[in-house]
Design an enzyme around this catalytic site. Structure first.
Site, PDB file in Angstrom:
ATOM      1  N   GLY A   1       1.429  -6.633   1.209  1.00 45.71           N
ATOM      2  CA  GLY A   1       2.573  -5.906   0.648  1.00 45.71           C
ATOM      3  C   GLY A   1       2.606  -4.461   1.116  1.00 45.71           C
ATOM      4  N   ALA A   2       2.205  -4.245   2.378  1.00 52.30           N
ATOM      5  CA  ALA A   2       2.011  -2.865   2.865  1.00 52.30           C
ATOM      6  C   ALA A   2       3.229  -2.281   3.573  1.00 52.30           C
ATOM      7  CB  ALA A   2       0.797  -2.811   3.799  1.00 52.30           C
TER       8      ALA A   2
ATOM      9  N   VAL B   1       1.915 -14.168   0.463  1.00 52.19           N
ATOM     10  CA  VAL B   1       0.564 -14.358  -0.079  1.00 52.19           C
ATOM     11  C   VAL B   1       0.427 -15.618  -0.942  1.00 52.19           C
ATOM     12  CG1 VAL B   1      -0.146 -11.927  -0.030  1.00 52.19           C
ATOM     13  CG2 VAL B   1       1.024 -12.820  -2.062  1.00 52.19           C
TER      14      VAL B   1
ATOM     15  N   ASN C   1      -2.465  -5.984  -2.598  1.00 46.37           N
ATOM     16  CA  ASN C   1      -1.468  -5.081  -3.189  1.00 46.37           C
ATOM     17  C   ASN C   1      -0.123  -5.760  -3.444  1.00 46.37           C
ATOM     18  OD1 ASN C   1      -0.045  -2.274  -3.511  1.00 46.37           O
ATOM     19  ND2 ASN C   1       1.030  -3.298  -1.829  1.00 46.37           N
TER      20      ASN C   1
ATOM     21  N   SER D   1      -2.862  -3.416 -13.036  1.00 45.90           N
ATOM     22  CA  SER D   1      -1.850  -2.556 -13.667  1.00 45.90           C
ATOM     23  C   SER D   1      -2.323  -2.157 -15.048  1.00 45.90           C
ATOM     24  CB  SER D   1      -0.518  -3.302 -13.790  1.00 45.90           C
ATOM     25  OG  SER D   1       0.350  -2.577 -14.639  1.00 45.90           O
TER      26      SER D   1
ATOM     27  N   TYR E   1       3.849 -10.820 -15.906  1.00 45.30           N
ATOM     28  CA  TYR E   1       3.242  -9.771 -15.063  1.00 45.30           C
ATOM     29  C   TYR E   1       1.900  -9.301 -15.643  1.00 45.30           C
ATOM     30  CZ  TYR E   1       3.064  -5.319 -12.451  1.00 45.30           C
ATOM     31  OH  TYR E   1       2.696  -4.259 -11.656  1.00 45.30           O
TER      32      TYR E   1
ATOM     33  N   LYS F   1      -1.828  -9.617 -13.924  1.00 48.31           N
ATOM     34  CA  LYS F   1      -2.648  -8.433 -13.624  1.00 48.31           C
ATOM     35  C   LYS F   1      -3.969  -8.457 -14.390  1.00 48.31           C
ATOM     36  CE  LYS F   1       0.106  -6.520 -10.633  1.00 48.31           C
ATOM     37  NZ  LYS F   1      -0.325  -6.356  -9.243  1.00 48.31           N
TER      38      LYS F   1
HETATM   39  P1  NAP Z   1       7.093  -2.552  -4.038  1.00 49.37           P
HETATM   40  O1  NAP Z   1       7.619  -1.219  -3.657  1.00 49.37           O
HETATM   41  O2  NAP Z   1       8.018  -3.598  -4.543  1.00 49.37           O
HETATM   42  O3  NAP Z   1       6.246  -3.135  -2.801  1.00 49.37           O
HETATM   43  C1  NAP Z   1       5.657  -4.408  -2.836  1.00 49.37           C
HETATM   44  C2  NAP Z   1       5.588  -4.954  -1.431  1.00 49.37           C
HETATM   45  O4  NAP Z   1       5.052  -6.294  -1.504  1.00 49.37           O
HETATM   46  C3  NAP Z   1       6.955  -5.066  -0.784  1.00 49.37           C
HETATM   47  O5  NAP Z   1       6.896  -4.676   0.579  1.00 49.37           O
HETATM   48  C4  NAP Z   1       7.263  -6.548  -0.913  1.00 49.37           C
HETATM   49  O6  NAP Z   1       8.169  -7.034   0.068  1.00 49.37           O
HETATM   50  C5  NAP Z   1       5.889  -7.151  -0.741  1.00 49.37           C
HETATM   51  N1  NAP Z   1       5.821  -8.512  -1.236  1.00 49.37           N
HETATM   52  C6  NAP Z   1       6.516  -9.095  -2.248  1.00 49.37           C
HETATM   53  N2  NAP Z   1       6.225 -10.390  -2.351  1.00 49.37           N
HETATM   54  C7  NAP Z   1       5.311 -10.667  -1.385  1.00 49.37           C
HETATM   55  C8  NAP Z   1       4.628 -11.839  -0.970  1.00 49.37           C
HETATM   56  N3  NAP Z   1       4.851 -13.025  -1.562  1.00 49.37           N
HETATM   57  N4  NAP Z   1       3.758 -11.761   0.060  1.00 49.37           N
HETATM   58  C9  NAP Z   1       3.547 -10.585   0.699  1.00 49.37           C
HETATM   59  N5  NAP Z   1       4.185  -9.439   0.372  1.00 49.37           N
HETATM   60  C10 NAP Z   1       5.052  -9.478  -0.664  1.00 49.37           C
HETATM   61  O7  NAP Z   1       5.976  -2.403  -5.176  1.00 49.37           O
HETATM   62  P2  NAP Z   1       4.954  -1.203  -5.485  1.00 49.37           P
HETATM   63  O8  NAP Z   1       5.484  -0.443  -6.642  1.00 49.37           O
HETATM   64  O9  NAP Z   1       4.559  -0.494  -4.242  1.00 49.37           O
HETATM   65  O10 NAP Z   1       3.726  -2.060  -6.047  1.00 49.37           O
HETATM   66  C11 NAP Z   1       2.583  -2.406  -5.270  1.00 49.37           C
HETATM   67  C12 NAP Z   1       1.552  -3.017  -6.179  1.00 49.37           C
HETATM   68  O11 NAP Z   1       1.211  -2.093  -7.228  1.00 49.37           O
HETATM   69  C13 NAP Z   1       2.040  -4.287  -6.888  1.00 49.37           C
HETATM   70  O12 NAP Z   1       0.987  -5.213  -7.000  1.00 49.37           O
HETATM   71  C14 NAP Z   1       2.422  -3.785  -8.264  1.00 49.37           C
HETATM   72  O13 NAP Z   1       2.363  -4.807  -9.225  1.00 49.37           O
HETATM   73  C15 NAP Z   1       1.363  -2.725  -8.487  1.00 49.37           C
HETATM   74  N6  NAP Z   1       1.712  -1.734  -9.492  1.00 49.37           N
HETATM   75  C16 NAP Z   1       2.797  -0.938  -9.337  1.00 49.37           C
HETATM   76  C17 NAP Z   1       3.088   0.011 -10.322  1.00 49.37           C
HETATM   77  C18 NAP Z   1       4.250   0.931 -10.216  1.00 49.37           C
HETATM   78  O14 NAP Z   1       4.485   1.688 -11.183  1.00 49.37           O
HETATM   79  N7  NAP Z   1       5.006   0.957  -9.122  1.00 49.37           N
HETATM   80  C19 NAP Z   1       2.265   0.118 -11.456  1.00 49.37           C
HETATM   81  C20 NAP Z   1       1.175  -0.724 -11.565  1.00 49.37           C
HETATM   82  C21 NAP Z   1       0.893  -1.634 -10.576  1.00 49.37           C
HETATM   83  P3  NAP Z   1       9.769  -7.125  -0.320  1.00 49.37           P
HETATM   84  O15 NAP Z   1      10.178  -5.762  -0.780  1.00 49.37           O
HETATM   85  O16 NAP Z   1      10.424  -7.576   0.937  1.00 49.37           O
HETATM   86  O17 NAP Z   1       9.841  -8.144  -1.434  1.00 49.37           O
END
Ligand code: NAP
Length: 246
Positions: free
Chosen positions: A12-13, A63, A89, A141, A154, A158
């Protein structure tokens, strides 16, 4: 250069926190694979990171698919050689109150967030166990620890990551593999941009440091757990949440 010449596979990078982790690791000297379900944005991110002066390649990966995961790790070892660091991630949300949550939304979140982490860990450990070294960092999370209305799927996924991390830490410490988690609080990314302003204002009131975190705040914890500085740490969770949960 805490990660000079280390090879990292980050799921997810292409954007958000994962992109920030990849860029931060690259600035510390690591070569990084940008593994993401979206090949176009993964390619663009890999190109940006190459400008830092390290090797970076996009790998198309869902994934939650065993076939994709097997293929992606084989591509990785073919292009990079040893696998030093795995960052789990990739993650999604499909929010609804429990009574209204559709089975498909439960399954989608568990399959990507938890099963996806399991599949990538399994593939990485096959490689790392032979090398007798490796670092696995999985993104959990704050809601795994606090719960959150509308996020039963979710928060369960997590919390599952925490149990998985502790078990891997115990099973593979003898092979030199460290497994840890990072639990972010509210981080400003595309995932949280969609929330209404009223919800964001309420959340800010619950954070002692009174601001949201940045993707770089999370990346800094992941980089520490990827480096030799954390060699005596395994099975742990670093909370990056401004004091929201303690
Ligand atoms: P994001 O901006 O939505 O980025 C997630 C990335 O993962 C996107 O590039 C997405 O691609 C990709 N992805 C989605 N489904 C996938 C799959 N099946 N296989 C491979 N890649 C996939 O999210 P983020 O906020 O950066 O979050 C990253 C991580 O941190 C996640 O695990 C999230 O649960 C965790 N987190 C985030 C927060 C927050 O406040 N933002 C808080 C706690 C934890 P597409 O966009 O094309 O779908």
């Amino acid at each position: 250069m805490r990660l000079k010449d280390r090879n990292a596979f980050i799921t997810g990078a292409a954007q958000g926190i994962g992109k920030s982790i990849a860029a931060g690791m690259a600035r510390e000297g690591a070569n990084v694979a940008i593994a993401d379900v979206n090949p176009e944005s993964a390619e663009a991110t890999a190109k940006e990171i190459q400008e830092i002066g390290v090797k970076s390649t996009a790998i198309k990966l869902d994934v939650s698919s065993q076939e994709d995961v097997t293929k992606a790790f084989s591509t990785f070892t073919g292009e990079f050689g040893p696998l030093d660091i795995l960052v789990n991630n990739a993650g999604i949300t499909r929010d609804a109150l429990l009574m209204r949550m559709k089975e498909e939304d439960w399954d989608a979140v568990i399959n990507i967030n938890l099963k996806g982490t399991f599949l990538c860990c399994k593939e990485a450990i096959k490689i790392m166990a032979k090398q007798r070294q490796g670092k696995i960092i999985s993104i959990s999370s704050v809601v795994a620890f606090m719960g959150n209305p509308g996020q039963s799927n979710y928060s369960s996924s997590k919390a599952g990551i925490i149990g998985l991390t502790k078990t891997i830490a115990r099973e593979y410490a003898g092979r030199g593999i460290r497994a840890n988690a990072v639990a972010p609080g509210f981080i400003q990314t595309a995932m949280t941009d969609v929330l209404p302003d009223a919800v964001k204002d309420d959340m800010k009131k619950a954070i002692p440091l009174a601001s949201f975190g940045t993707p770089e705040d999370v990346a800094n914890a992941v980089i520490f757990l990827s480096s030799a500085e954390s060699d005596y740490i395994t099975g742990q969770t670093i909370h990056v949440n401004g004091g929201m949960y303690m």
